[in-house]
Design a protein around this motif. Structure first.
Motif, PDB file in Angstrom:
ATOM      1  N   LEU A 143       0.575  -1.567   0.271  1.00 59.17           N
ATOM      2  CA  LEU A 143      -0.126  -0.302  -0.099  1.00 59.17           C
ATOM      3  C   LEU A 143       0.476   1.268   0.044  1.00 59.17           C
ATOM      4  CD1 LEU A 143      -3.022  -1.144   2.402  1.00 59.17           C
ATOM      5  CD2 LEU A 143      -3.070  -0.872   0.273  1.00 59.17           C
ATOM      6  N   ASP A 144       2.319   1.254   0.476  1.00 60.54           N
ATOM      7  CA  ASP A 144       2.774   1.894   0.391  1.00 60.54           C
ATOM      8  C   ASP A 144       3.865   2.637  -0.837  1.00 60.54           C
ATOM      9  OD1 ASP A 144       1.699   3.226   2.867  1.00 60.54           O
ATOM     10  OD2 ASP A 144       3.552   2.138   4.264  1.00 60.54           O
ATOM     11  N   ASN A 145       3.933   1.153  -1.444  1.00 63.13           N
ATOM     12  CA  ASN A 145       4.541   1.863  -2.638  1.00 63.13           C
ATOM     13  C   ASN A 145       3.562   2.322  -3.743  1.00 63.13           C
ATOM     14  OD1 ASN A 145       5.244   1.276  -5.209  1.00 63.13           O
ATOM     15  ND2 ASN A 145       6.311  -1.008  -4.604  1.00 63.13           N
ATOM     16  N   ARG A 146       4.181   3.745  -4.645  1.00 66.19           N
ATOM     17  CA  ARG A 146       3.212   4.305  -5.917  1.00 66.19           C
ATOM     18  C   ARG A 146       2.861   3.382  -6.675  1.00 66.19           C
ATOM     19  NH1 ARG A 146       2.368   9.539  -4.359  1.00 66.19           N
ATOM     20  NH2 ARG A 146       3.950   9.797  -2.174  1.00 66.19           N
ATOM     21  N   ASP A 147       3.522   2.477  -7.432  1.00 64.09           N
ATOM     22  CA  ASP A 147       3.372   1.493  -8.555  1.00 64.09           C
ATOM     23  C   ASP A 147       2.092   0.804  -7.831  1.00 64.09           C
ATOM     24  OD1 ASP A 147       6.147   2.139  -9.370  1.00 64.09           O
ATOM     25  OD2 ASP A 147       6.719   0.570  -8.674  1.00 64.09           O
ATOM     26  N   SER A 148       1.381   0.457  -6.803  1.00 70.12           N
ATOM     27  CA  SER A 148       0.455  -0.043  -6.783  1.00 70.12           C
ATOM     28  C   SER A 148      -0.289   0.282  -7.148  1.00 70.12           C
ATOM     29  CB  SER A 148       0.297  -0.164  -5.193  1.00 70.12           C
ATOM     30  OG  SER A 148       1.460  -1.013  -4.684  1.00 70.12           O
ATOM     31  N   TYR A 149      -0.590   1.481  -7.704  1.00 68.97           N
ATOM     32  CA  TYR A 149      -2.137   2.612  -8.103  1.00 68.97           C
ATOM     33  C   TYR A 149      -1.565   3.484  -9.318  1.00 68.97           C
ATOM     34  CZ  TYR A 149      -1.772   2.797  -2.874  1.00 68.97           C
ATOM     35  OH  TYR A 149      -1.813   2.537  -1.066  1.00 68.97           O
ATOM     36  N   LYS A 150      -0.290   2.504  -9.914  1.00 70.40           N
ATOM     37  CA  LYS A 150      -0.520   3.086 -11.735  1.00 70.40           C
ATOM     38  C   LYS A 150      -1.386   1.694 -12.080  1.00 70.40           C
ATOM     39  CE  LYS A 150       4.383   3.892 -11.447  1.00 70.40           C
ATOM     40  NZ  LYS A 150       6.074   3.343 -12.318  1.00 70.40           N
ATOM     41  N   ASP A 151      -2.372   0.891 -11.846  1.00 69.94           N
ATOM     42  CA  ASP A 151      -3.524   0.585 -12.136  1.00 69.94           C
ATOM     43  C   ASP A 151      -4.375   1.714 -12.680  1.00 69.94           C
ATOM     44  OD1 ASP A 151      -2.185  -2.189 -12.834  1.00 69.94           O
ATOM     45  OD2 ASP A 151      -2.069  -1.690 -10.379  1.00 69.94           O
ATOM     46  N   LEU A 185     -14.095   3.200 -11.458  1.00 67.90           N
ATOM     47  CA  LEU A 185     -13.829   4.783 -10.619  1.00 67.90           C
ATOM     48  C   LEU A 185     -12.896   4.878 -10.174  1.00 67.90           C
ATOM     49  CD1 LEU A 185     -16.265   2.767  -8.076  1.00 67.90           C
ATOM     50  CD2 LEU A 185     -16.971   3.950 -10.129  1.00 67.90           C
ATOM     51  N   ALA A 186     -12.913   5.897  -9.305  1.00 70.58           N
ATOM     52  CA  ALA A 186     -11.476   7.423  -9.607  1.00 70.58           C
ATOM     53  C   ALA A 186     -10.631   6.208  -8.729  1.00 70.58           C
ATOM     54  CB  ALA A 186     -11.717   8.156  -7.609  1.00 70.58           C
ATOM     55  N   GLY A 187     -10.248   4.966  -8.441  1.00 71.12           N
ATOM     56  CA  GLY A 187      -9.337   4.482  -8.049  1.00 71.12           C
ATOM     57  C   GLY A 187      -8.681   4.148  -6.438  1.00 71.12           C
ATOM     58  N   PHE A 188      -7.799   4.517  -5.873  1.00 68.39           N
ATOM     59  CA  PHE A 188      -7.451   3.785  -4.459  1.00 68.39           C
ATOM     60  C   PHE A 188      -6.635   4.716  -3.950  1.00 68.39           C
ATOM     61  CE2 PHE A 188      -9.667   0.361  -5.872  1.00 68.39           C
ATOM     62  CZ  PHE A 188     -10.852   0.080  -5.085  1.00 68.39           C
ATOM     63  N   ASN A 189      -5.791   5.335  -2.598  1.00 68.85           N
ATOM     64  CA  ASN A 189      -4.796   5.542  -2.656  1.00 68.85           C
ATOM     65  C   ASN A 189      -4.823   5.389  -0.877  1.00 68.85           C
ATOM     66  OD1 ASN A 189      -2.525   7.154  -1.735  1.00 68.85           O
ATOM     67  ND2 ASN A 189      -2.604   9.008  -2.902  1.00 68.85           N
ATOM     68  N   TYR A 190      -4.084   4.347  -0.463  1.00 64.82           N
ATOM     69  CA  TYR A 190      -3.741   4.895   0.829  1.00 64.82           C
ATOM     70  C   TYR A 190      -2.137   4.859   1.075  1.00 64.82           C
ATOM     71  CZ  TYR A 190      -8.149   1.705   0.306  1.00 64.82           C
ATOM     72  OH  TYR A 190      -9.808   1.590   0.095  1.00 64.82           O
ATOM     73  N   LEU A 191      -2.007   5.408   0.667  1.00 63.69           N
ATOM     74  CA  LEU A 191      -0.734   5.539   0.597  1.00 63.69           C
ATOM     75  C   LEU A 191      -0.072   6.556   2.601  1.00 63.69           C
ATOM     76  CD1 LEU A 191       0.419   7.601  -2.311  1.00 63.69           C
ATOM     77  CD2 LEU A 191       1.629   5.781  -1.308  1.00 63.69           C
ATOM     78  N   LYS A 192       0.447   6.001   3.010  1.00 66.06           N
ATOM     79  CA  LYS A 192      -0.130   6.087   4.968  1.00 66.06           C
ATOM     80  C   LYS A 192      -1.294   6.015   5.479  1.00 66.06           C
ATOM     81  CE  LYS A 192       4.773   6.116   4.471  1.00 66.06           C
ATOM     82  NZ  LYS A 192       5.986   5.410   4.297  1.00 66.06           N
TER      83      LYS A 192
END
Length: 535
Positions: free
Chosen positions: A495-503, A507-514
């Motif tokens: 979840l803290d790896n930005r590459d996880s959010y490139k897909d 919908l708008a997607g996800f961001n669980y960084l920290k």
């Protein structure tokens, strides 16, 4: 709390006696009447009577006591937001009032009730009068004794290392946790993952051609089944196990003790508070993530570090709204904030106020409103503001606000929830010339190619157009399947790896960084008879 109240009543009664020899004003007579109402235990009536006295700007030493007892009545009625607002107004209007420790004690009590433990302990720490210490110790022991979350206790202990009551509770909980925790390493080196879907399906068979009361739950499940096929092509296998769970703790307790259920690697749901509490406690013991697909309640995240919200919480939405506004070319650095009567509405409004005050905005108005143009119009600011923020879950409120602004002939930009409007009743003429921005966690952008593809595939498979919940279920399964498939047990690393959010997602997607709270929130504006993403 009771001992503090008795002491206050004695002080206030003596205070009244000192005035008895003087000519008793109408205000002081009304104050004494309200105090008697409070003593009788009729807190609803006392709140009303003290509230009326708070609105009276008479020069009397009784006025700050009216504010205090109004807040205390609200607290007794569990109207904590109203109580806090009254106490804040008391501090602003009477900064030199001598009963600051009483105010902080009540603030601490309210914060404990709301499980805002950091605020509660900070308020308690600010109390310097030695006569409070026994009451404070009793209050802290009561509320800290109710904390079961290891995560919460560890965080609080780090912030308040000198709190002996906290340390004692932390040690006891650690011993219990160690005896209960099983060696669950099932997610390591696995080539498949079991998802437990705890949804109120309320059906014997899942037939998408029949509309049911809980159709949204079936739609989430059908969307997840579509994602399962996509993940399989990516080399990730997920198995979906459905459990028909409503708000019944007995059913949930029976389930967590089921041997097959203990093979789950991730839970989605339950949607109801009581069963969710049991499921979260189980997940903490088993050290597996639990995803809340529909809740906006940030407090769910306090219990365990692997609890996640698929939609942004009310607090996150208001925070993102403040970030959005700061990027807009609105004229001025002030705002008027309004909210309707749901708990989420007041939470959003209070968070937005805090966020804007942090960056130096003047809050010209902060008002609770009814969703009617006349009530809103009476509460619009006299001075010009850069924009209006309205937190509401009432679909009448949006048009009512527009009508109120039209009647006043003012063109302030409006930032509000998507729930403020019933889009089927809107036309370009209704919002002509107005800047209206809605934040909408459930927005489906039909212009996205991936959305068009999913709609066609879903229609082909199930014979119906997918709802928002079908898109949502698909995205949840796809995202968390990828996280588990790529990172196994090391979920936080993923979840803290930005590459996880490139897909790209429907919908708008996800961001669980920290974060355990989804930090992605779409903003829309009305164009050509529909809401579209802002540029």
């Amino acid at each position: 709390m009771l001992k503090r109240l008795i002491l206050l009543l004695i002080i206030f009664s003596a205070f009244q006696t000192a005035f008895a020899q003087k000519s008793v004003s109408e205000y002081e007579t009304a104050y004494k009447k309200a105090l008697q109402t409070f003593k009788s235990g009729d807190f609803e009536k006392a709140q009303t009577e003290f509230g009326a006295l708070c609105n009276n700007r008479i020069e009397s030493t009784f006025v700050p006591y009216s504010f205090y007892f109004n807040a205390l009545s609200s607290t007794k009625l569990q109207k904590y937001f109203e109580a806090k607002t009254t106490l804040k107004n008391l501090l602003v209007l009477y900064p030199n009032w001598t009963k600051k420790d009483e105010i902080n004690y009540l603030f601490s009590n309210i914060a404990f009730e709301e499980k805002n433990y950091v605020d509660a302990l900070n308020y308690a720490k600010s109390i310097t009068d030695d006569s409070f210490q026994d009451d404070l110790a009793e209050m802290k022991a009561f509320y800290i004794g109710q904390i079961q979350s290891t995560k919460t206790l560890n965080e609080l202990s780090a912030k308040f290392p000198d709190e002996s009551i906290l340390l004692e509770k932390k040690n006891k909980t650690a011993i219990i946790a160690n005896t209960q925790t099983s060696t669950n390493s099932s997610s390591k080196n696995k080539n498949y993952f079991n998802f437990g879907l705890l949804l109120p399906l309320s059906v014997e068979t899942l037939d998408p051609e029949r509309t049911r009361k809980n159709q949204y739950a079936i739609d989430i499940y059908q969307g997840m089944k579509m994602a399962k096929n996509v993940l399989l092509k990516e080399g990730i296998t997920i198995n979906l196990f459905t459990y028909d769970i409503a708000n019944n703790t007995d059913d949930m307790l029976e389930l967590v003790n089921n041997e097959s259920f203990q093979k789950m690697d991730l839970l989605v749901g339950p949607l109801y508070a009581e069963s969710n509490r049991v499921a979260t406690a189980y997940c903490e013991t088993a050290q597996i993530p639990i995803i809340n697909p529909m809740s906006n309640n940030q407090k769910l995240l306090d219990e365990y570090e692997l609890v996640f919200l698929a939609q942004p919480s009310a607090v996150m939405q208001a925070t993102k709204a403040a970030e959005f506004v700061r990027k807009q070319p609105f004229l001025g650095r002030n705002t008027a904030i309004y909210y309707t009567d749901s708990p989420n509405d007041s939470t959003m409004a209070e968070t937005y106020r805090q966020q804007m005050e942090k960056v130096g905005y003047e809050i010209v108005k902060f008002e609770k409103i009814l969703p009617f143009a006349d009530d809103i119009g009476n509460k619009l600011p006299e001075k010009r503001v850069s924009h209006i923020f309205m937190a509401t879950s009432d679909k009448k409120a949006g048009l009512s606000m527009i009508n109120a602004l039209n009647k006043k002939d003012v063109m302030y930009p409006l930032v509000t929830t998507a729930e403020a409007f019933n889009s089927s009743n809107l036309s370009n003429g209704t919002l002509a010339g107005r800047e209206v921005y809605c934040f909408d966690p459930e927005f489906v952008d039909v212009e996205k190619p991936i959305v068009d593809t999913f709609r066609k595939d879903y229609l082909s498979k199930y014979g119906v157009i997918p709802s928002y919940y079908a898109f949502h279920g698909y995205d949840i399964a796809l995202f968390w399947g990828r996280i588990l498939g790529r990172y196994g047990n090391n979920i936080r690393k993923g979840l803290d790896n930005r590459d996880s959010y490139k897909d790209i997602y429907n919908l708008a997607g996800f961001n669980y960084l920290k974060s355990q709270d989804n930090q992605v929130l779409p903003f829309t504006t009305f164009q050509n008879y529909k809401f579209v993403l802002t540029k």
